[in-house]
Motif scaffolding. Structure first.
Motif, mmCIF file in Angstrom:
data_model
loop_
_atom_site.group_PDB
_atom_site.id
_atom_site.type_symbol
_atom_site.label_atom_id
_atom_site.label_comp_id
_atom_site.label_asym_id
_atom_site.label_seq_id
_atom_site.Cartn_x
_atom_site.Cartn_y
_atom_site.Cartn_z
ATOM 1 N N VAL A 8 137.717 57.035 32.885
ATOM 2 C CA VAL A 8 136.497 57.843 33.024
ATOM 3 C C VAL A 8 135.429 57.230 32.135
ATOM 4 O O VAL A 8 135.591 57.161 30.915
ATOM 5 C CB VAL A 8 136.732 59.318 32.631
ATOM 6 C CG1 VAL A 8 135.475 60.130 32.914
ATOM 7 C CG2 VAL A 8 137.921 59.884 33.366
ATOM 8 N N GLN A 12 131.395 49.942 27.628
ATOM 9 C CA GLN A 12 132.035 48.853 26.879
ATOM 10 C C GLN A 12 133.567 48.941 26.893
ATOM 11 O O GLN A 12 134.257 47.966 27.205
ATOM 12 C CB GLN A 12 131.539 48.932 25.416
ATOM 13 C CG GLN A 12 131.850 47.732 24.601
ATOM 14 C CD GLN A 12 130.914 46.577 24.878
ATOM 15 O OE1 GLN A 12 129.717 46.759 24.970
ATOM 16 N NE2 GLN A 12 131.465 45.397 25.032
ATOM 17 N N GLU A 36 127.150 56.350 36.116
ATOM 18 C CA GLU A 36 125.895 55.605 36.242
ATOM 19 C C GLU A 36 125.839 54.884 37.590
ATOM 20 O O GLU A 36 126.864 54.645 38.225
ATOM 21 C CB GLU A 36 125.766 54.595 35.096
ATOM 22 C CG GLU A 36 125.676 55.292 33.744
ATOM 23 C CD GLU A 36 125.208 54.374 32.635
ATOM 24 O OE1 GLU A 36 124.042 53.964 32.656
ATOM 25 O OE2 GLU A 36 126.019 54.074 31.747
ATOM 26 N N MET A 80 130.803 60.844 38.783
ATOM 27 C CA MET A 80 130.999 61.610 37.557
ATOM 28 C C MET A 80 132.283 62.423 37.660
ATOM 29 O O MET A 80 132.498 63.105 38.665
ATOM 30 C CB MET A 80 129.823 62.543 37.318
ATOM 31 C CG MET A 80 129.824 63.095 35.921
ATOM 32 S SD MET A 80 128.549 64.302 35.675
ATOM 33 C CE MET A 80 129.475 65.788 35.900
HETATM 34 C C1 LIG Z 1 120.531 51.303 22.444
HETATM 35 C C2 LIG Z 1 121.859 50.989 21.829
HETATM 36 C C3 LIG Z 1 121.998 49.904 20.962
HETATM 37 C C4 LIG Z 1 123.220 49.602 20.396
HETATM 38 N N1 LIG Z 1 123.322 48.522 19.549
HETATM 39 C C5 LIG Z 1 124.525 48.208 19.025
HETATM 40 C C6 LIG Z 1 124.667 47.060 18.186
HETATM 41 O O1 LIG Z 1 123.707 46.351 17.894
HETATM 42 N N2 LIG Z 1 125.899 46.759 17.715
HETATM 43 C C7 LIG Z 1 127.008 47.523 18.012
HETATM 44 O O2 LIG Z 1 128.131 47.220 17.571
HETATM 45 N N3 LIG Z 1 126.891 48.614 18.792
HETATM 46 C C8 LIG Z 1 125.685 48.972 19.301
HETATM 47 N N4 LIG Z 1 125.569 50.076 20.093
HETATM 48 C C9 LIG Z 1 126.742 50.930 20.289
HETATM 49 C C10 LIG Z 1 127.640 50.435 21.404
HETATM 50 O O3 LIG Z 1 126.886 50.095 22.529
HETATM 51 C C11 LIG Z 1 128.637 51.539 21.706
HETATM 52 O O4 LIG Z 1 129.389 51.781 20.546
HETATM 53 C C12 LIG Z 1 129.548 51.168 22.867
HETATM 54 O O5 LIG Z 1 128.807 51.004 24.056
HETATM 55 C C13 LIG Z 1 130.595 52.264 23.059
HETATM 56 O O6 LIG Z 1 131.348 51.983 24.202
HETATM 57 P P1 LIG Z 1 132.009 53.180 25.010
HETATM 58 O O7 LIG Z 1 132.735 52.545 26.139
HETATM 59 O O8 LIG Z 1 132.715 54.083 24.093
HETATM 60 O O9 LIG Z 1 130.789 54.038 25.570
HETATM 61 P P2 LIG Z 1 129.579 53.571 26.466
HETATM 62 O O10 LIG Z 1 129.414 52.110 26.476
HETATM 63 O O11 LIG Z 1 128.435 54.417 26.031
HETATM 64 O O12 LIG Z 1 130.024 54.021 27.944
HETATM 65 C C14 LIG Z 1 130.300 55.354 28.274
HETATM 66 C C15 LIG Z 1 130.059 55.510 29.766
HETATM 67 O O13 LIG Z 1 130.699 56.693 30.244
HETATM 68 C C16 LIG Z 1 129.847 57.332 31.188
HETATM 69 N N5 LIG Z 1 130.295 58.722 31.335
HETATM 70 C C17 LIG Z 1 130.187 59.737 30.437
HETATM 71 N N6 LIG Z 1 130.719 60.873 30.937
HETATM 72 C C18 LIG Z 1 131.198 60.567 32.169
HETATM 73 C C19 LIG Z 1 131.869 61.322 33.177
HETATM 74 N N7 LIG Z 1 132.179 62.611 33.004
HETATM 75 N N8 LIG Z 1 132.204 60.707 34.322
HETATM 76 C C20 LIG Z 1 131.930 59.389 34.519
HETATM 77 N N9 LIG Z 1 131.270 58.627 33.603
HETATM 78 C C21 LIG Z 1 130.930 59.209 32.437
HETATM 79 C C22 LIG Z 1 128.486 57.129 30.563
HETATM 80 O O14 LIG Z 1 127.451 57.346 31.469
HETATM 81 C C23 LIG Z 1 128.592 55.667 30.129
HETATM 82 O O15 LIG Z 1 128.271 54.817 31.172
HETATM 83 C C24 LIG Z 1 124.352 50.412 20.677
HETATM 84 C C25 LIG Z 1 124.224 51.517 21.534
HETATM 85 C C26 LIG Z 1 122.996 51.802 22.112
HETATM 86 C C27 LIG Z 1 122.863 53.004 23.026
#
Ligand SMILES: Cc1cc2nc3c(=O)[nH]c(=O)nc-3n(C[C@H](O)[C@H](O)[C@H](O)COP(=O)(O)OP(=O)(O)OC[C@H]3O[C@@H](n4cnc5c(N)ncnc54)[C@H](O)[C@@H]3O)c2cc1C
Length: 413
Positions: A8, A12, A36, A80
């Protein structure tokens, strides 16, 4: 064929998990549900090169579409997930489809924290969490002379620095007394505050705003300071941190507390369900096993690898044997300056500076007793890379060695 791994979220952690599962020779089906409408993309450039047009949509993509096809990954966009049924081992999508799972991995990330302030809904008041937010900022910038940023954390300062370089007038407010105060040493805060001020950014610390104002057409016109003064702005960015997405997990009865609670294998309170990345609250060996929730690319990536290895072990009827133990690290680029952090500094009692801040390149070494806990580096990549190696090998320099720029830390490895 067994029920698939359902992931889900399409960020990243999700993409890394797809890669790692196939690397671990997991041959079952993998379904990624991303709410998304875009192919998964890198978020870090959104607050840096992307908003000022220095990189484009294509370069943001983590992988081309063919990556998912060639690895037999069923990537579903605009999908979603609205509910989890742990007893039936299935998820329901907003479109009403039921997807069974053998293993469920929650990688939903976090949402921007809401600022309850008058005027919050004016047109041109923005947040920055995803590519849609970044496009909105980019589009709005063309008519912008002045921007107010609320929050002097990483994202607030990265955007402030990027816009300032473009000649936009930037004013930053934060109720905290120092910039990036929750994450870096006071010396680093002071250096970035002074550097951004010298570059022309107007920074107000220990001060919030009382209101966001709008013109008759609904467009934002500025903010009101706590002393009543009005500051004009055609855009207001709110960047006051994030909250983990836990609604789905807690509705399904999974333990949640500042994130979805997981163990060292990123397994939740339900053994078939894992969580990784910004939404996961995990025990971290670099904090003596204390629970933390990290918001970084490193954490999302390494936790995804941990989960792939745990799933592969379970498939082979062996207990998981690769607990999450990666050295935490993070970076933030602010204009031409690079901040890199390794380790977790919150238990430190001594902070030693290596190099001269006035020279624009230095590191702060955080110790607890004689143990090195973390290193924050400003324009000092070599220190950062060595710090990651030292922390990973559990080797601490003495304080004198840390301070002495003529001592080659590499000799300790
Ligand atoms: C603008 C910005 C700049 C950043 N800069 C840095 C940096 O310089 N260095 C660094 O180390 N980190 C940085 N980060 C942080 C890093 O990008 C995040 O820590 C990382 O993306 C986390 O990965 P994730 O997979 O946990 O979540 P995300 O990459 O946020 O992905 C989560 C995904 O789940 C989706 N989602 C949520 N709920 C649901 C649902 N119910 N059903 C389906 N899909 C869903 C969301 O829409 C999203 O696409 C930055 C973040 C942002 C926003």
């Amino acid at each position: 064929m067994a029920a698939p791994v359902v992931i889900v979220g399409g960020g990243q952690a999700a993409v890394q998990l797809c890669l790692a599962l196939r690397k671990e020779k997991y041959a079952g089906d993998v379904v990624v549900c991303s709410e998304e409408s875009e192919l998964p993309y890198h978020r870090p450039p959104l607050s840096k090169a992307y908003i000022t047009g220095k990189t484009d949509d294509e370069k943001l993509l983590m992988r081309p579409e063919s990556f998912y096809q060639s690895r037999n990954i069923d990537l579903r966009l605009n999908c979603m997930v609205s509910a989890i049924d742990p007893a039936a081992k299935s998820v329901t999508t907003a479109q009403g489809e039921n997807l069974p799972y053998q293993y469920l991995v929650l990688t939903m990330g976090a949402r921007a924290r809401h600022l309850p302030v008058k005027g919050r809904d004016a047109v041109g008041v923005v947040e920055l969490r995803d590519i849609k937010d970044a496009r909105q900022i980019k589009d709005r910038l063309s008519g912008c002379k002045n921007v107010v940023i609320i929050g002097a954390g990483f994202i607030g300062l990265e955007v402030a620095a990027a816009l300032n370089v473009q000649g936009v007038g930037v004013t930053v407010f934060d109720t905290a007394e120092r910039v990036m105060g929750r994450a870096v040493a006071p010396e680093i805060s002071r250096w970035f505050e002074a550097t951004h001020r010298a570059a022309g950014i107007d920074i107000h610390l220990g001060e919030g705003i009382t209101e966001i104002t709008a013109a008759d057409d609904g467009n934002v016109s500025g903010v009101v300071r706590s002393n009543g003064e009005r500051i004009n702005a055609e855009m207001v960015l709110i960047g006051i941190g994030v909250e983990p997405h836990t609604d789905l997990a807690s509705a399904a009865g999974l333990d949640c507390e500042n994130g979805i609670v997981v163990d060292q294998y990123c397994q939740t309170s339900d053994p078939s369900v894992f969580a990784a990345g910004d939404c996961a609250n995990h025990p971290n060996v670099f904090a003596d096993g204390r629970r933390v929730r990290l918001e970084s690319v490193q954490n999302a990536t390494d936790q995804a690898r941990t989960i792939a290895s745990a799933i592969a072990a379970t498939e082979n009827n062996t207990p998981p044997d690769k607990p999450y133990a990666a050295v935490p690290w993070f970076w933030s680029d602010q204009a031409e300056h690079s901040l890199q952090m390794a380790g977790l500094s919150f238990d430190a009692d001594t902070h030693i500076t290596r190099g001269l801040p006035a020279d624009g390149s230095f590191s702060v070494f955080h110790f607890r007793g004689n143990d090195l806990l973390a290193v924050d580096s400003v324009n000092a990549s070599r220190d950062h890379m060595l710090a990651r190696k030292l922390l990973g090998a559990r080797i601490s320099p003495t304080r004198l060695q840390a301070e002495d720029v003529d001592f080659d830390l590499k000799t300790l490895l």
